[in-house]
Write a protein that holds these residues in place. Structure first.
Motif, PDB file in Angstrom:
ATOM      1  N   PRO A 163       5.308 -12.203   4.448  1.00 52.22           N
ATOM      2  CA  PRO A 163       3.854 -12.253   4.678  1.00 52.22           C
ATOM      3  C   PRO A 163       3.329 -13.672   4.497  1.00 52.22           C
ATOM      4  O   PRO A 163       3.754 -14.393   3.594  1.00 52.22           O
ATOM      5  CB  PRO A 163       3.299 -11.322   3.590  1.00 52.22           C
ATOM      6  CG  PRO A 163       4.459 -10.506   3.129  1.00 52.22           C
ATOM      7  CD  PRO A 163       5.671 -11.369   3.306  1.00 52.22           C
ATOM      8  N   THR A 164       2.440 -14.094   5.351  1.00 50.82           N
ATOM      9  CA  THR A 164       1.794 -15.399   5.255  1.00 50.82           C
ATOM     10  C   THR A 164       0.299 -15.225   5.483  1.00 50.82           C
ATOM     11  O   THR A 164      -0.138 -14.176   5.988  1.00 50.82           O
ATOM     12  CB  THR A 164       2.345 -16.382   6.311  1.00 50.82           C
ATOM     13  OG1 THR A 164       1.842 -16.005   7.606  1.00 50.82           O
ATOM     14  CG2 THR A 164       3.867 -16.375   6.335  1.00 50.82           C
ATOM     15  N   PRO A 165      -0.513 -16.208   5.132  1.00 49.55           N
ATOM     16  CA  PRO A 165      -1.963 -16.089   5.365  1.00 49.55           C
ATOM     17  C   PRO A 165      -2.338 -15.874   6.819  1.00 49.55           C
ATOM     18  O   PRO A 165      -3.422 -15.379   7.118  1.00 49.55           O
ATOM     19  CB  PRO A 165      -2.500 -17.430   4.847  1.00 49.55           C
ATOM     20  CG  PRO A 165      -1.502 -17.858   3.814  1.00 49.55           C
ATOM     21  CD  PRO A 165      -0.183 -17.413   4.347  1.00 49.55           C
ATOM     22  N   THR A 166      -1.447 -16.240   7.745  1.00 47.71           N
ATOM     23  CA  THR A 166      -1.758 -16.094   9.173  1.00 47.71           C
ATOM     24  C   THR A 166      -1.009 -14.938   9.817  1.00 47.71           C
ATOM     25  O   THR A 166      -1.052 -14.763  11.027  1.00 47.71           O
ATOM     26  CB  THR A 166      -1.420 -17.387   9.926  1.00 47.71           C
ATOM     27  OG1 THR A 166      -0.033 -17.705   9.724  1.00 47.71           O
ATOM     28  CG2 THR A 166      -2.280 -18.531   9.424  1.00 47.71           C
ATOM     29  N   GLY A 225      10.213 -22.021  -2.554  1.00 46.73           N
ATOM     30  CA  GLY A 225       9.352 -22.095  -1.386  1.00 46.73           C
ATOM     31  C   GLY A 225       9.194 -23.488  -0.819  1.00 46.73           C
ATOM     32  O   GLY A 225       9.859 -24.443  -1.246  1.00 46.73           O
ATOM     33  N   PRO A 226       8.304 -23.653   0.161  1.00 53.40           N
ATOM     34  CA  PRO A 226       8.165 -24.937   0.849  1.00 53.40           C
ATOM     35  C   PRO A 226       7.705 -26.060  -0.067  1.00 53.40           C
ATOM     36  O   PRO A 226       7.987 -27.231   0.209  1.00 53.40           O
ATOM     37  CB  PRO A 226       7.127 -24.645   1.937  1.00 53.40           C
ATOM     38  CG  PRO A 226       6.392 -23.430   1.468  1.00 53.40           C
ATOM     39  CD  PRO A 226       7.389 -22.618   0.700  1.00 53.40           C
ATOM     40  N   GLU A 227       7.007 -25.739  -1.147  1.00 54.76           N
ATOM     41  CA  GLU A 227       6.527 -26.795  -2.056  1.00 54.76           C
ATOM     42  C   GLU A 227       7.686 -27.607  -2.617  1.00 54.76           C
ATOM     43  O   GLU A 227       7.604 -28.833  -2.725  1.00 54.76           O
ATOM     44  CB  GLU A 227       5.711 -26.182  -3.203  1.00 54.76           C
ATOM     45  CG  GLU A 227       4.429 -25.495  -2.778  1.00 54.76           C
ATOM     46  CD  GLU A 227       4.649 -24.057  -2.350  1.00 54.76           C
ATOM     47  OE1 GLU A 227       5.834 -23.604  -2.360  1.00 54.76           O
ATOM     48  OE2 GLU A 227       3.662 -23.383  -1.998  1.00 54.76           O
ATOM     49  N   ARG A 228       8.769 -26.920  -2.976  1.00 54.14           N
ATOM     50  CA  ARG A 228       9.915 -27.610  -3.584  1.00 54.14           C
ATOM     51  C   ARG A 228      10.570 -28.553  -2.583  1.00 54.14           C
ATOM     52  O   ARG A 228      10.863 -29.703  -2.906  1.00 54.14           O
ATOM     53  CB  ARG A 228      10.934 -26.566  -4.071  1.00 54.14           C
ATOM     54  CG  ARG A 228      12.147 -27.166  -4.757  1.00 54.14           C
ATOM     55  CD  ARG A 228      11.787 -27.707  -6.124  1.00 54.14           C
ATOM     56  NE  ARG A 228      12.939 -28.277  -6.787  1.00 54.14           N
ATOM     57  CZ  ARG A 228      13.336 -29.536  -6.677  1.00 54.14           C
ATOM     58  NH1 ARG A 228      12.641 -30.369  -5.910  1.00 54.14           N
ATOM     59  NH2 ARG A 228      14.392 -29.979  -7.309  1.00 54.14           N
ATOM     60  N   PRO A 280       0.272 -33.661   3.698  1.00 56.01           N
ATOM     61  CA  PRO A 280       0.386 -33.503   2.242  1.00 56.01           C
ATOM     62  C   PRO A 280       0.386 -32.053   1.769  1.00 56.01           C
ATOM     63  O   PRO A 280       0.781 -31.778   0.638  1.00 56.01           O
ATOM     64  CB  PRO A 280      -0.833 -34.270   1.706  1.00 56.01           C
ATOM     65  CG  PRO A 280      -1.771 -34.376   2.858  1.00 56.01           C
ATOM     66  CD  PRO A 280      -0.929 -34.423   4.077  1.00 56.01           C
ATOM     67  N   ASP A 281      -0.054 -31.128   2.603  1.00 55.17           N
ATOM     68  CA  ASP A 281      -0.102 -29.717   2.222  1.00 55.17           C
ATOM     69  C   ASP A 281       1.153 -28.995   2.714  1.00 55.17           C
ATOM     70  O   ASP A 281       1.306 -28.749   3.914  1.00 55.17           O
ATOM     71  CB  ASP A 281      -1.341 -29.055   2.824  1.00 55.17           C
ATOM     72  CG  ASP A 281      -1.464 -27.584   2.431  1.00 55.17           C
ATOM     73  OD1 ASP A 281      -0.704 -27.144   1.540  1.00 55.17           O
ATOM     74  OD2 ASP A 281      -2.305 -26.881   3.022  1.00 55.17           O
ATOM     75  N   PRO A 282       2.072 -28.614   1.823  1.00 58.93           N
ATOM     76  CA  PRO A 282       3.304 -27.930   2.267  1.00 58.93           C
ATOM     77  C   PRO A 282       3.040 -26.573   2.869  1.00 58.93           C
ATOM     78  O   PRO A 282       3.852 -26.072   3.664  1.00 58.93           O
ATOM     79  CB  PRO A 282       4.120 -27.826   0.971  1.00 58.93           C
ATOM     80  CG  PRO A 282       3.131 -27.914  -0.134  1.00 58.93           C
ATOM     81  CD  PRO A 282       2.036 -28.811   0.360  1.00 58.93           C
ATOM     82  N   ASN A 283       1.919 -25.945   2.510  1.00 59.18           N
ATOM     83  CA  ASN A 283       1.626 -24.618   3.045  1.00 59.18           C
ATOM     84  C   ASN A 283       1.341 -24.646   4.539  1.00 59.18           C
ATOM     85  O   ASN A 283       1.362 -23.608   5.188  1.00 59.18           O
ATOM     86  CB  ASN A 283       0.446 -24.000   2.293  1.00 59.18           C
ATOM     87  CG  ASN A 283       0.793 -23.709   0.847  1.00 59.18           C
ATOM     88  OD1 ASN A 283       1.862 -23.184   0.563  1.00 59.18           O
ATOM     89  ND2 ASN A 283      -0.097 -24.079  -0.065  1.00 59.18           N
ATOM     90  N   GLY A 325      12.401 -27.036  10.456  1.00 52.72           N
ATOM     91  CA  GLY A 325      11.887 -28.148  11.246  1.00 52.72           C
ATOM     92  C   GLY A 325      10.471 -27.990  11.722  1.00 52.72           C
ATOM     93  O   GLY A 325      10.095 -28.605  12.729  1.00 52.72           O
ATOM     94  N   THR A 326       9.645 -27.195  11.028  1.00 45.49           N
ATOM     95  CA  THR A 326       8.242 -27.080  11.461  1.00 45.49           C
ATOM     96  C   THR A 326       7.456 -28.357  11.190  1.00 45.49           C
ATOM     97  O   THR A 326       6.380 -28.540  11.746  1.00 45.49           O
ATOM     98  CB  THR A 326       7.554 -25.897  10.753  1.00 45.49           C
ATOM     99  OG1 THR A 326       7.745 -26.028   9.332  1.00 45.49           O
ATOM    100  CG2 THR A 326       8.124 -24.576  11.221  1.00 45.49           C
TER     101      THR A 326
END
Length: 775
Positions: free
Chosen positions: A387-390, A429-432, A448-451, A460-461
């Protein structure tokens, strides 16, 4: 009365004469000449960049990114070029005194007629002052200053000296300054060999060097040449026959742009950028010109073959970076296939951010190894939803197939997407990963925002720069020692240890394992060498970007292939697009330097494992040997658990956890000999995990009266081995559950609420916070 009028007229004429003398001779004396004209070394380039062995790459003026040759004397400049320049810029040069009053009157008349300025009146002397001075705002005051300074120059220099200085300082475009550089750059010949047609062609370029760039707008430059030839005929400097012959003469520009000292243009561009950012000026760079020529030639060879394959024509581009691992020095850097002779060739593919596809996966697995995972850790390559916010994110593999249980070695070597996403989710997660790339490895092109990238970051996004990605792989090549890449031989920044040496060795071992990657790439791909090379490919969505990056202990090479216009490459992947260039460059590097490989760390030991379980196989411990056994490296203190009889059925087939149940049912006849049992085993309580994935903590939900039930029912989900056993609760919200399907929902109301999920078998508890607002 008449006498008085004559006296007044005489006084008026006297005042006019005095004003004229004052303006033409006295006032100019107070205007200093530009320093660029009075310095004795004003023609000398500010710096000549050389390669690591002292071979010249580019000459630059001290204040401009322009290449010049040694200044020409007036005797060396052909009469045809002098007359063409005068015809184009200032035909009355030898008759005015720095200010052309007839030209000013004509420009004023044309401005009145057309209600806008359609022609200029700057003389060659004024133009010389302008190009020799620092940039100024273009306004009336600047124009008056240049006029007065031009008068000062006319009083100080003779006409021939002014004209010679002008022709040696004119910008002809494409970083060529001066007539000698222009003759060599555009036509590959000395000044004295220029024809009338070529002279007129060159004389037309300084008017608008960018607009009339002959490599982009040959027709426009040719039209300007025709105009100048007509002007030469009007001034009677050439005959009708000469004019006709010059107008029909075929012009042959140098095929690949300016020749001479214009090597590695994208590399020099990065050197200049580093200097502008506060770096020290150093004329001697790290580039190896001989290797640079090989790289540029190999790009052209391989891309021509690729163009034929996909039906393109000089549109495919490539970037290549070569780093010497011991020093961090960039030995070769090409940003396109041809700076002047290919579409978009002046775009720097080594610096322009592009999607790296799977080329970031090694760093996800490196972080996992540092957290205690092993090369034998098993990941479920089965359908999964995050699940993601989008909305829901459902990663798939490149071939849309799922392989069930796969080890880290198999997943990384064959570039499987689903296991990589699962692993990134498991390690933080992506933050790390984002923090590692930006704060440790020096990636500068990421948001700067990993989310913004989500778990797809490992696929590769995010867009990265080839030179920075290559340098990150060089850190792997040094087994965790990070060193900023160097473009010049000026100064050096201290190294820093970023990663665990044993973990880096394992990543290098996996990336150099030709047998492990054979499932996806075959045994004889461009990644196979007669010596060990660690290599990873990447392919972005719709085949828009191809990457191959890899290393030996001595060198790291990064290659990107694609279109600057971002169009797809028609089913060309990283191994087939960038791979051949990578193979050729790495082979050439080790034609001169004997390849080596890393000594195995003393802390690593080898053990037999069942690749379906990731557990050790110990002889005599099992009643039947497993169907499949392989060998893997482990830290001594991190050996996996031994497999026991409970891990297998009566036929010696491995039992898998419940997460594989649907995959096992759908594999059909393909699974008859894979050594996997058709039924799953009970969950190992010690390995249970529990995490709420809906709602993700921090979710903001909205009650919408236009939705059924006002949008008050919110689905509850966990990432667990047996989600049906989970018990849901909230102190402030009602929970509804369906005992048949095992599904559950929150009944929302405005406010901030905490929801708990409890696994009754293990006692694990997970919580998540959700805010509810009304639309």
């Amino acid at each position: 009365m008449k006498k008085r009028r004559l006296q007044r007229l005489g006084r008026l004429l006297g005042l006019v004469l005095a004003a004229w003398l004052l303006g033409m001779f006295a006032v100019p004396a107070f205007f200093p000449l530009p320093e660029g004209l009075i310095r004795p070394d004003s023609f000398a380039p500010g710096v000549t960049y050389t390669d690591r062995n002292g071979r010249p790459l580019r000459r630059l003026l001290a204040d401009d990114d322009l290449r010049i040759d040694d200044p020409a004397t007036l005797d060396e400049i052909p009469k045809s070029l002098i007359e063409a320049t005068l015809a184009a810029e200032d035909s009355r040069f030898y008759s005015h005194s720095g200010i052309d009053f007839f030209g000013l009157a004509r420009a004023a008349r044309d401005a009145v007629i057309h209600r806008r300025f359609v022609s200029g009146a700057s003389t060659i002397t004024q133009q010389l002052v302008k190009i020799s001075s620092p940039p100024r705002s273009r306004n009336l005051r600047t124009k008056l200053v240049e006029m007065m300074t031009a008068r000062k120059l006319e009083m100080s220099w003779d006409k021939d000296a002014i004209l010679t200085a002008y022709l040696n300082r004119l910008p002809y475009g494409n970083q060529l300054t001066g007539c000698r550089a222009a003759a060599r750059g555009y036509f590959g010949k000395p000044l004295g060999d220029l024809s009338v047609a070529e002279s007129a062609f060159l004389a037309g370029l300084p008017n608008k060097p960018t607009r009339f760039n002959p490599y982009r707008n040959f027709d426009g430059a040719r039209e300007r040449q025709q105009y100048i030839l007509g002007r030469l005929r009007e001034e009677q400097w050439i005959s009708d026959a000469q004019c006709s012959a010059a107008k029909t003469e075929a012009l042959r520009l140098t095929e690949s742009g300016p020749v001479g000292e214009f090597e590695a243009p994208h590399f020099i561009e990065l050197v200049r950028m580093a200097e502008e950012d506060g770096g020290e000026l150093s004329a001697r760079t790290t580039l190896d010109l001989e290797l640079q020529h090989f790289v540029e030639g190999e790009i052209e060879i391989q891309l021509r073959a690729l163009d034929q394959l996909i039906g393109g024509r000089l549109s495919t581009q490539a970037g290549v970076v070569v780093i010497e691992n011991a020093t961090g020095e960039v030995l070769a850097l090409a940003g396109s296939r041809d700076f002047f002779g290919s579409p978009g060739g002046q775009i720097n593919g080594a610096w322009t951010p592009r999607s790296p596809g799977s080329a970031l996966k090694p760093f996800t697995y490196l972080l996992a190894l540092e957290q205690g995972k092993t090369a034998a850790t098993v990941l479920p390559d089965v359908p999964v939803e995050f699940p993601t916010p989008t909305g829901a994110y459902r990663p798939v593999n490149y071939d849309r197939r799922f392989r069930g249980p796969v080890t880290v070695r198999r997943a990384l070597a064959n570039s499987l997407n689903v296991p990589a996403v699962r692993m990134l989710d498991a390690i933080g997660g992506p933050e790390r990963l984002h923090s590692t790339l930006t704060k440790q490895l020096g990636f500068t092109g990421l948001d700067p925002d990993p989310n913004r990238y989500g778990l797809g970051l490992t696929l590769g996004t995010a867009e990265v720069r080839l030179i920075e990605l290559t340098n990150a792989y060089a850190c792997l090549a040094r087994l965790g020692e990070y060193r900023p890449y160097r473009l010049t031989q000026q100064g050096r920044i201290a190294d820093s240890t970023l990663f665990d040496r044993d973990a880096c060795w394992l990543i290098a071992d996996i990336l150099s394992d030709n047998l492990a990657r054979a499932e996806a790439f075959g045994l004889n791909s461009p990644l196979r060498f007669p010596f060990r090379v660690a290599a990873k490919t990447g392919t972005s969505t719709d085949y828009r970007d191809n990457w191959t990056v890899g290393f030996t202990p001595e060198y790291t090479v990064g290659v990107w292939v694609g279109h600057f216009g971002n169009t797809p490459l028609q089913d060309v992947s990283g191994v087939s697009g960038a791979g051949p260039i990578f193979h050729a460059v790495m082979t050439e590097l080790h034609r001169h330097v004997e390849p080596t490989w890393y000594a195995r760390p003393e802390n690593l030991v080898e053990a037999e494992i069942d690749p379906a379980l990731g557990k050790r196989v110990i002889e005599g411990l099992l009643p039947l040997p497993p169907r499949h056994v392989t060998r893997e490296w482990f830290r001594r203190e991190n050996l996996p658990r031994p497999a026991t009889s409970e891990d297998y059925d009566e036929e010696g087939r491995a039992k898998l956890p419940a997460v594989y149940a649907a995959w096992l049912k759908g594999r059909g006849s393909e699974g008859s000999n894979d050594g996997l049992a058709s039924e799953t085993k009970p969950v190992d309580e010690s390995l249970r995990t529990l995490r709420i994935v809906s709602p993700l903590s921090g979710t903001v939900a909205y009650l919408d009266p236009d939705l059924p039930g006002g949008g008050s029912r919110f689905p509850l989900k966990v990432d667990a081995d047996d989600a049906a056993e989970v018990e849901w609760a909230s102190d402030t919200l009602k929970v509804e559950a369906d005992p048949v399907s095992g599904r559950a929902w929150l009944i929302l109301k405005p406010g901030t609420h905490l929801v708990r999920a409890t696994d009754p078998l293990s006692g694990l508890v997970s919580t998540s916070r959700i805010s509810v607002e009304t639309l």
